[in-house]
Design an enzyme around this catalytic site. Structure first.
Site, PDB file in Angstrom:
ATOM      1  N   HIS A   1      38.430 -38.710 -80.168  1.00  0.00           N
ATOM      2  CA  HIS A   1      38.547 -38.266 -78.777  1.00  0.00           C
ATOM      3  C   HIS A   1      37.999 -39.341 -77.855  1.00  0.00           C
ATOM      4  CE1 HIS A   1      34.497 -36.976 -79.900  1.00  0.00           C
ATOM      5  NE2 HIS A   1      34.195 -36.725 -78.638  1.00  0.00           N
TER       6      HIS A   1
ATOM      7  N   HIS B   1      35.491 -39.570 -75.501  1.00  0.00           N
ATOM      8  CA  HIS B   1      34.137 -39.699 -74.960  1.00  0.00           C
ATOM      9  C   HIS B   1      33.561 -41.091 -75.235  1.00  0.00           C
ATOM     10  CE1 HIS B   1      33.408 -35.064 -74.754  1.00  0.00           C
ATOM     11  NE2 HIS B   1      34.051 -35.538 -73.705  1.00  0.00           N
TER      12      HIS B   1
ATOM     13  N   ASP C   1      30.779 -42.280 -76.106  1.00  0.00           N
ATOM     14  CA  ASP C   1      29.990 -42.545 -77.311  1.00  0.00           C
ATOM     15  C   ASP C   1      30.841 -42.526 -78.577  1.00  0.00           C
ATOM     16  OD1 ASP C   1      30.336 -39.768 -77.024  1.00  0.00           O
ATOM     17  OD2 ASP C   1      28.518 -39.310 -78.164  1.00  0.00           O
TER      18      ASP C   1
ATOM     19  N   HIS D   1      36.567 -28.954 -77.917  1.00  0.00           N
ATOM     20  CA  HIS D   1      35.536 -29.857 -77.393  1.00  0.00           C
ATOM     21  C   HIS D   1      36.131 -30.700 -76.269  1.00  0.00           C
ATOM     22  CE1 HIS D   1      32.035 -32.447 -77.372  1.00  0.00           C
ATOM     23  NE2 HIS D   1      32.782 -33.505 -77.644  1.00  0.00           N
TER      24      HIS D   1
ATOM     25  N   ASP E   1      33.711 -34.600 -83.103  1.00  0.00           N
ATOM     26  CA  ASP E   1      32.794 -33.607 -82.549  1.00  0.00           C
ATOM     27  C   ASP E   1      33.347 -32.185 -82.619  1.00  0.00           C
ATOM     28  OD1 ASP E   1      31.140 -35.697 -81.975  1.00  0.00           O
ATOM     29  OD2 ASP E   1      31.243 -35.504 -79.788  1.00  0.00           O
TER      30      ASP E   1
ATOM     31  N   HIS F   1      27.655 -36.824 -85.251  1.00  0.00           N
ATOM     32  CA  HIS F   1      26.326 -36.686 -84.652  1.00  0.00           C
ATOM     33  C   HIS F   1      25.361 -36.066 -85.643  1.00  0.00           C
ATOM     34  CE1 HIS F   1      27.169 -37.811 -80.459  1.00  0.00           C
ATOM     35  NE2 HIS F   1      28.322 -37.181 -80.597  1.00  0.00           N
TER      36      HIS F   1
END
Length: 255
Positions: free
Chosen positions: A55, A57, A59, A113, A132, A170
């Site tokens: 995705h 994002h 990070d 998400h 995520d 994560h």
């Protein structure tokens, strides 16, 4: 077999390098930063072939352009994220297949998400890179999608073979586990698992990979049909999606 290297970066991110020793092709999954990836490639003597993003994002894509510039790799990500992922070369959709040597990854759409989140499932290798969408004893927050969307996405992952190894991006496991115990305190699998999780983290070791089997036994976002869980949150006999949504809401307020 695929060789997988886990690179901890930032405060709690994981980047994965995946290498096929037969074809010598290598992929990187969700590189938040470039330099740890480039350093490891140099140490191993590997040439990067692909960069897979789950995705958009920052990070997860922060290292994209530098890595592409220095390695010439091909960036593969969701077609629907074409305008949001730096350097994308190939857009994919659910049902598409990407290859790393002879190893094939099925693309599964998992919105919730984010609206365009995807995961990479190497079915024959029993490996899932899930970004995520799914965490050890947790799942992603609802930034762009709805609880219903994420619930349907997780149903797809719950249906994968139980031996599937799950690589999330994560290290949220201790907090996730503490929350899980508040709504399913008598779950003995969960209690035992937290002993092992705390041991790993006390030695600064990752709690990934997990497995679908382990998540079915301990992850509250996989256990909306648990009688104990439903009783704890006063939702006995509620629709399973509604139970899931309430668990997600409760987790959002947990610290």
């Amino acid at each position: 077999m695929l060789e997988i290297i886990t690179l901890p970066v930032l405060t709690d991110n994981y980047i994965y390098l995946v290498h096929d020793p037969v074809s010598h092709e290598t992929a990187v999954i969700d590189p938040a930063l470039a330099q740890p990836v480039l350093n490891t490639l140099e140490e191993k003597g590997w040439q990067l072939t692909y960069l897979f993003n789950t995705h958009h994002h920052s990070d997860h894509v922060g290292g994209n352009l530098q890595i592409k510039q220095q390695t010439g790799c091909k960036i593969i990500a969701a077609q629907a994220d074409w305008d949001r992922i730096p350097g994308i070369d190939q857009g994919v959709n659910e049902g598409d297949v990407v290859s790393l040597g002879s190893h094939k990854a099925n693309i599964i759409a998992t919105p919730g998400h984010t609206r365009a989140h995807i995961v990479f499932h190497f079915a024959e290798d029993n490996i899932l890179f899930c970004g995520d969408t799914l965490f050890v004893m947790g799942c992603g927050r609802l930034f762009e999608g709805t609880a219903e969307q994420l619930w349907h996405s997780l149903q797809k992952l719950k249906a994968l073979p139980k031996e599937t190894l799950v690589y999330c991006t994560h290290e949220y496991t201790q907090t996730n586990g503490r929350f899980a115990l508040t709504i399913e305190p008598d779950n003995q699998c969960l209690q035992q698992r937290m002993i092992e999780v705390n041991r790993l983290r006390s030695n600064n070791q990752p709690t990934v990979p997990t497995s679908i089997a382990e998540e079915l036994a301990t992850n509250p976002f996989f256990r909306e049909d648990s009688v104990e869980l439903q009783k704890t949150i006063a939702m006995t006999d509620s629709k399973l999606m509604k139970v899931f949504a309430e668990v997600r809401r409760l987790k959002d307020g947990f610290s």
